[in-house]
Design a protein around this motif. Sequence first.
Motif, mmCIF file in Angstrom:
data_model
loop_
_atom_site.group_PDB
_atom_site.id
_atom_site.type_symbol
_atom_site.label_atom_id
_atom_site.label_comp_id
_atom_site.label_asym_id
_atom_site.label_seq_id
_atom_site.Cartn_x
_atom_site.Cartn_y
_atom_site.Cartn_z
ATOM 1 N N ARG A 98 45.543 -76.928 -0.517
ATOM 2 C CA ARG A 98 46.892 -76.762 0.012
ATOM 3 C C ARG A 98 46.880 -76.710 1.532
ATOM 4 O O ARG A 98 47.720 -77.302 2.196
ATOM 5 C CB ARG A 98 47.533 -75.495 -0.536
ATOM 6 N N ASN A 99 45.907 -76.027 2.108
ATOM 7 C CA ASN A 99 45.794 -75.949 3.563
ATOM 8 C C ASN A 99 45.411 -77.294 4.164
ATOM 9 O O ASN A 99 45.781 -77.595 5.295
ATOM 10 C CB ASN A 99 44.779 -74.880 3.964
ATOM 11 N N ASP A 100 44.667 -78.107 3.424
ATOM 12 C CA ASP A 100 44.277 -79.417 3.921
ATOM 13 C C ASP A 100 45.478 -80.362 3.980
ATOM 14 O O ASP A 100 45.563 -81.203 4.876
ATOM 15 C CB ASP A 100 43.193 -80.031 3.033
ATOM 16 N N THR A 101 46.391 -80.239 3.049
ATOM 17 C CA THR A 101 47.523 -81.172 3.005
ATOM 18 C C THR A 101 48.615 -80.808 4.002
ATOM 19 O O THR A 101 49.402 -81.661 4.378
ATOM 20 C CB THR A 101 48.132 -81.223 1.594
ATOM 21 N N GLN A 102 48.685 -79.554 4.449
ATOM 22 C CA GLN A 102 49.714 -79.146 5.396
ATOM 23 C C GLN A 102 49.232 -79.387 6.818
ATOM 24 O O GLN A 102 48.102 -79.081 7.167
ATOM 25 C CB GLN A 102 50.070 -77.681 5.210
ATOM 26 N N SER A 103 50.116 -79.909 7.627
ATOM 27 C CA SER A 103 49.783 -80.194 9.014
ATOM 28 C C SER A 103 50.504 -79.201 9.916
ATOM 29 O O SER A 103 51.694 -78.984 9.766
ATOM 30 C CB SER A 103 50.195 -81.620 9.363
ATOM 31 N N PRO A 104 49.793 -78.605 10.884
ATOM 32 C CA PRO A 104 50.462 -77.661 11.781
ATOM 33 C C PRO A 104 51.265 -78.357 12.874
ATOM 34 O O PRO A 104 51.967 -77.726 13.631
ATOM 35 C CB PRO A 104 49.303 -76.868 12.383
ATOM 36 N N VAL A 105 51.187 -79.682 12.965
ATOM 37 C CA VAL A 105 51.863 -80.429 14.008
ATOM 38 C C VAL A 105 53.314 -80.702 13.580
ATOM 39 O O VAL A 105 53.562 -81.132 12.463
ATOM 40 C CB VAL A 105 51.133 -81.768 14.276
ATOM 41 N N VAL A 106 54.249 -80.440 14.471
ATOM 42 C CA VAL A 106 55.656 -80.675 14.200
ATOM 43 C C VAL A 106 56.061 -81.972 14.890
ATOM 44 O O VAL A 106 55.760 -82.176 16.066
ATOM 45 C CB VAL A 106 56.519 -79.502 14.725
ATOM 46 N N ASP A 107 56.758 -82.845 14.145
ATOM 47 C CA ASP A 107 57.219 -84.093 14.735
ATOM 48 C C ASP A 107 58.430 -83.815 15.606
ATOM 49 O O ASP A 107 59.438 -83.295 15.143
ATOM 50 C CB ASP A 107 57.595 -85.098 13.639
ATOM 51 N N VAL A 108 58.353 -84.179 16.877
ATOM 52 C CA VAL A 108 59.444 -83.979 17.823
ATOM 53 C C VAL A 108 59.797 -85.325 18.423
ATOM 54 O O VAL A 108 58.919 -86.063 18.860
ATOM 55 C CB VAL A 108 59.034 -82.988 18.941
#
Length: 97
Positions: A28-38
């Motif tokens: 689950r942690n691998d699939t989530q990205s901490p980067v937010v698209d701006v």
Amino acid sequence: MATDYDAPRVTESDESTDTSLEQLTASRNDTQSPVVDVEDTDSAESFELPGADLSGEELTVRVLPKQADEFTCTSCFLVHHRSRLADPAQLICRDCA
């Protein structure tokens, strides 16, 4: 070949139910990205906010008083033509009746 539609369906996720909690949280942690698209352009700059200074603007709409063949609905308070009258006793338009 006949298909039994009442039989439970088996998928790959149903077969691999023996995964541990640590493996699930790691995947689950691998699939989530901490980067937010701006977006590069800020679209909020094109909107006018309420309370903007409109002191330089002038009204160009001509307001007429209520005519003799019109009435004010006692429910929605809009001015309608007499042909839209639904209840003459209560002065209610057809939309509100």
